[in-house]
Design an enzyme around this catalytic site. Structure first.
Site, PDB file in Angstrom:
ATOM      1  N   CYS A 233      42.715  49.756  35.734  1.00 26.87           N
ATOM      2  CA  CYS A 233      42.192  50.648  36.764  1.00 26.87           C
ATOM      3  C   CYS A 233      41.339  51.742  36.109  1.00 26.87           C
ATOM      4  O   CYS A 233      40.416  51.455  35.367  1.00 26.87           O
ATOM      5  CB  CYS A 233      43.346  51.199  37.601  1.00 26.87           C
ATOM      6  SG  CYS A 233      42.836  52.009  39.126  1.00 26.87           S
ATOM      7  N   ASP A 327      41.487  41.435  44.050  1.00 27.00           N
ATOM      8  CA  ASP A 327      41.744  42.860  43.863  1.00 27.00           C
ATOM      9  C   ASP A 327      41.351  43.604  45.138  1.00 27.00           C
ATOM     10  O   ASP A 327      40.206  43.539  45.581  1.00 27.00           O
ATOM     11  CB  ASP A 327      40.920  43.346  42.670  1.00 27.00           C
ATOM     12  CG  ASP A 327      41.217  44.780  42.255  1.00 27.00           C
ATOM     13  OD1 ASP A 327      41.741  45.552  43.081  1.00 27.00           O
ATOM     14  OD2 ASP A 327      40.923  45.128  41.097  1.00 27.00           O
ATOM     15  N   HIS A 361      45.173  43.533  41.958  1.00 25.48           N
ATOM     16  CA  HIS A 361      44.748  44.609  41.053  1.00 25.48           C
ATOM     17  C   HIS A 361      45.727  44.848  39.912  1.00 25.48           C
ATOM     18  O   HIS A 361      45.327  44.965  38.756  1.00 25.48           O
ATOM     19  CB  HIS A 361      44.567  45.898  41.863  1.00 25.48           C
ATOM     20  CG  HIS A 361      44.052  47.057  41.073  1.00 25.48           C
ATOM     21  ND1 HIS A 361      42.741  47.119  40.631  1.00 25.48           N
ATOM     22  CD2 HIS A 361      44.658  48.199  40.633  1.00 25.48           C
ATOM     23  CE1 HIS A 361      42.559  48.253  39.973  1.00 25.48           C
ATOM     24  NE2 HIS A 361      43.710  48.922  39.958  1.00 25.48           N
TER      25      HIS A 361
END
Length: 418
Positions: A233, A327, A361
């Site tokens: 991230c 994601d 994700h």
């Protein structure tokens, strides 16, 4: 006599467990249930329904789940399908000095409710550790650097890695502990919302991350001359920036991040990079109530300041892009593809992309519970991470092997068993 056997019952969290039920009547329908409480007593549970074979056994290596939290042959399904009792809770190991204890219970019927009034026919407790035997854990407060250093057992020197997470902030240690258990010296690095660091992320101060890299390379048990970085991230974006600007970084693992400087400026010495801004007006509310921030970024790319694009062609080391194609937070595949195109346009071949259809994700070490969405205190809302459970867990297993192989190949090492 009913028996539930899990082997090994005491192991690292990234090791598979073999689960078998024996002593059942032939063709008996059973429920096998897993229960875990985190350090804050949050409850996570999973269950699956199986039918015993003619020998009165259920072996999760071979048996197909008929229903429950997953269907089909998934030997570790009870682990990766653990779900929170309270919606939007994310399971994160905070104290790596103790294991997660997962209770496995066997019932001789279909148990649809989470709370079962009858006692199980057999039970087994499985301990899942994030730090292996002999790994040393050392709190780091050196200059501005705040974090935890994990050193494998042995004399070393060991290949060094900096481990970064995203906007969750604080200090997250579980991935660093597992990597150290496989022979790497890993600095779990905090960069905001921890001790005397800034309470909120307002800028990416690359001088801080360079200080951390220099600290690691100055340690007598770290192999010279370069280190690796792994990030997810916002941590992936910072890891990529480190790869571009810091000569100390020779191997970078980028997991579902950005190849732009996003949201907050990047500062390094006299350089200030103005960030591109996410078009929050395109955010969507998922049917679950979680916010979905992924949207088509072509429009963003056409309008941004070219300076905010990370100059990946300057990276001297290797880069491994790991992408979850489902994601729900960021269009990480396009970000990785744009970075790869930029490398190729500069005749660079130091990048590689692994793209996983159906993965979301939060690609974490194998058998980590699939997290579709979780609460974000800064936003005051839940964030959608996306993914299909079975595809996501397959991506976690494969990518973890590839991450370790990548660091073994591209980090200097001597005297350590990898």
């Amino acid at each position: 006599m009913f028996q539930l056997i899990a082997t090994p019952s005491n192991a690292l969290a990234d090791e598979p467990v073999s689960i078998r039920a024996t002593g059942l009547p032939p063709s008996q329908i059973v429920t096998i249930k897993a229960t875990l409480k985190d350090e804050k007593e949050n409850l996570f549970q999973s269950k699956a329904f199986y039918q015993a074979n003619n020998a009165g056994e259920v072996d999760l290596e071979q048996a197909s789940a008929l229903g429950g939290d997953y269907v089909g042959v998934h030997p570790m399904g009870l682990f990766w399908s653990l779900k929170p009792r309270r919606v939007f809770q994310r399971l994160i190991k905070k104290d790596v000095n103790s294991p997660f204890c997962i209770t496995l219970d066997l019932y001789d019927s279909v148990c649809l409710a989470d709370s079962v009034p009858t006692l199980p026919k057999a039970s087994q407790i499985v301990q899942r550790w994030f730090v292996g035997p002999g790994v040393q854990r050392e709190q780091i407060r050196e200059g501005r650097v705040r974090g935890t250093l994990f050193l494998p057992s042995g004399e070393g020197p060991f290949p060094g890695i900096i481990d970064l997470f995203g906007k969750i902030g604080g200090l997250i240690e579980f991935r660093a502990g597992l990597l150290a258990s496989h022979g790497f010296a890993v600095l779990a690095l905090a960069y905001f919302a921890y001790e005397d660091l800034p309470g909120k992320l307002v800028e990416k101060d690359l001088d801080y991350f360079e200080e951390a890299a220099n600290f690691l390379l100055a340690h007598p048990k770290i192999q010279q001359p370069g280190i690796g970085v792994i990030g997810v991230c916002k941590g992936a974006e910072i890891a990529l920036a480190m790869a571009c600007y810091l000569k100390q970084v020779v191997a970078t693992v980028w997991i579902n991040g950005s190849s732009l400087i996003l949201d907050f400026p990047l500062r390094y010495r006299d350089l200030v990079v103005t960030p591109a801004q996410m078009a929050l007006e395109h955010s969507q509310v998922h049917v679950s109530g979680a916010m979905r921030f992924r949207y088509n970024i072509d429009d963003l790319w056409s309008k941004l300041n070219p300076q905010s694009i990370l100059p990946v062609e300057k990276a001297q080391g290797r880069i491994l892009f790991i992408v979850g194609e489902n994601d729900g937070c960021v269009d990480s595949k396009i970000h990785a593809q744009r970075a790869m195109e930029r490398l190729r346009s500069h005749r660079r071949s130091n990048g590689r992309m692994l793209s996983y259809p159906g993965a979301g994700h939060l690609i974490e070490p194998p058998y980590s519970p699939f997290c579709f969405a979780s609460w974000n205190n800064e936003l005051g809302n839940a964030v959608l991470w996306g993914g299909d459970p079975a595809a996501h867990t397959a991506a976690q297993e494969h990518s973890w092997r590839e991450i370790r192989k990548f660091f073994r190949q591209h980090l200097p090492h001597s005297g350590s068993k990898l």
